[in-house]
Design an enzyme around this catalytic site. Sequence first.
Site, PDB file in Angstrom:
ATOM      1  N   ASN A 135      24.113  42.979  40.040  1.00 30.60           N
ATOM      2  CA  ASN A 135      24.547  41.842  39.100  1.00 30.60           C
ATOM      3  C   ASN A 135      23.539  40.707  38.991  1.00 30.60           C
ATOM      4  OD1 ASN A 135      25.283  41.197  41.903  1.00 30.60           O
ATOM      5  ND2 ASN A 135      26.569  39.780  41.167  1.00 30.60           N
ATOM      6  N   GLU A 163      27.192  47.481  37.396  1.00 27.98           N
ATOM      7  CA  GLU A 163      27.413  48.685  36.666  1.00 27.98           C
ATOM      8  C   GLU A 163      26.795  48.643  35.427  1.00 27.98           C
ATOM      9  OE1 GLU A 163      29.454  46.550  38.233  1.00 27.98           O
ATOM     10  OE2 GLU A 163      31.413  47.698  38.913  1.00 27.98           O
TER      11      GLU A 163
HETATM   12  N1  THU Z   1      30.676  41.956  39.229  1.00 28.32           N
HETATM   13  C1  THU Z   1      29.918  43.007  39.249  1.00 28.32           C
HETATM   14  O1  THU Z   1      28.635  43.225  39.168  1.00 28.32           O
HETATM   15  N2  THU Z   1      30.777  44.249  39.047  1.00 28.32           N
HETATM   16  C2  THU Z   1      32.160  44.128  38.641  1.00 28.32           C
HETATM   17  O2  THU Z   1      32.655  45.320  38.238  1.00 28.32           O
HETATM   18  C3  THU Z   1      32.822  42.870  39.065  1.00 28.32           C
HETATM   19  C4  THU Z   1      32.262  41.798  39.134  1.00 28.32           C
HETATM   20  C5  THU Z   1      29.932  40.797  39.368  1.00 28.32           C
HETATM   21  C6  THU Z   1      29.960  39.862  38.162  1.00 28.32           C
HETATM   22  C7  THU Z   1      29.625  38.397  38.973  1.00 28.32           C
HETATM   23  O3  THU Z   1      28.131  38.362  39.069  1.00 28.32           O
HETATM   24  C8  THU Z   1      30.312  38.518  40.316  1.00 28.32           C
HETATM   25  O4  THU Z   1      30.437  39.925  40.623  1.00 28.32           O
HETATM   26  C9  THU Z   1      31.575  37.814  40.504  1.00 28.32           C
HETATM   27  O5  THU Z   1      32.410  38.155  39.480  1.00 28.32           O
END
Ligand code: THU
Length: 141
Positions: free
Chosen positions: A47, A60
Amino acid sequence: MKKAVYSDRELMELAIEARKYAYAPYSGELVGAALLSEDGEVFKGCNIENAAYSPSNCAERTAVFKAVSSGVRSFSAIAVAGGRGGSVSGMYPPCGVCRQVLREFCPDPSKFRIILGKPDDLRIFTLEELLPESFGPENLE
Ligand code: THU
């Protein structure tokens, strides 16, 4: 990275490895994903948050965009790992936006596997299960 076969456990270990590069100064949630292409290549993603919040990208989608921008569009599985700091939480299910982005490249959502949980305690779902009655490219034909 490419090899003949990746086990579900190996894919989850690669997702955990991908968390190392997570940029999450606002939420503190470090998320990693390992996306397996149909021809056995793995694309890792993390992320990437943003000071303006909404431009943030999930792990993802980072993995999907890396693959598609490298010319790869057919996938069989993704493993996702997330949690605060050093610890990986039990299950880190993909958000709705990521499910929809995965759907774009999965003509048969019942065949695409989503690997969650910890390496010793994996839970496997299909995209069909996590995004039932989905809207895809064929709905625009
Ligand atoms: N996040 C992801 O990377 N994947 C997900 O499917 C859920 C959420 C990240 C987005 C944000 O940077 C952090 O997790 C908190 O929501």
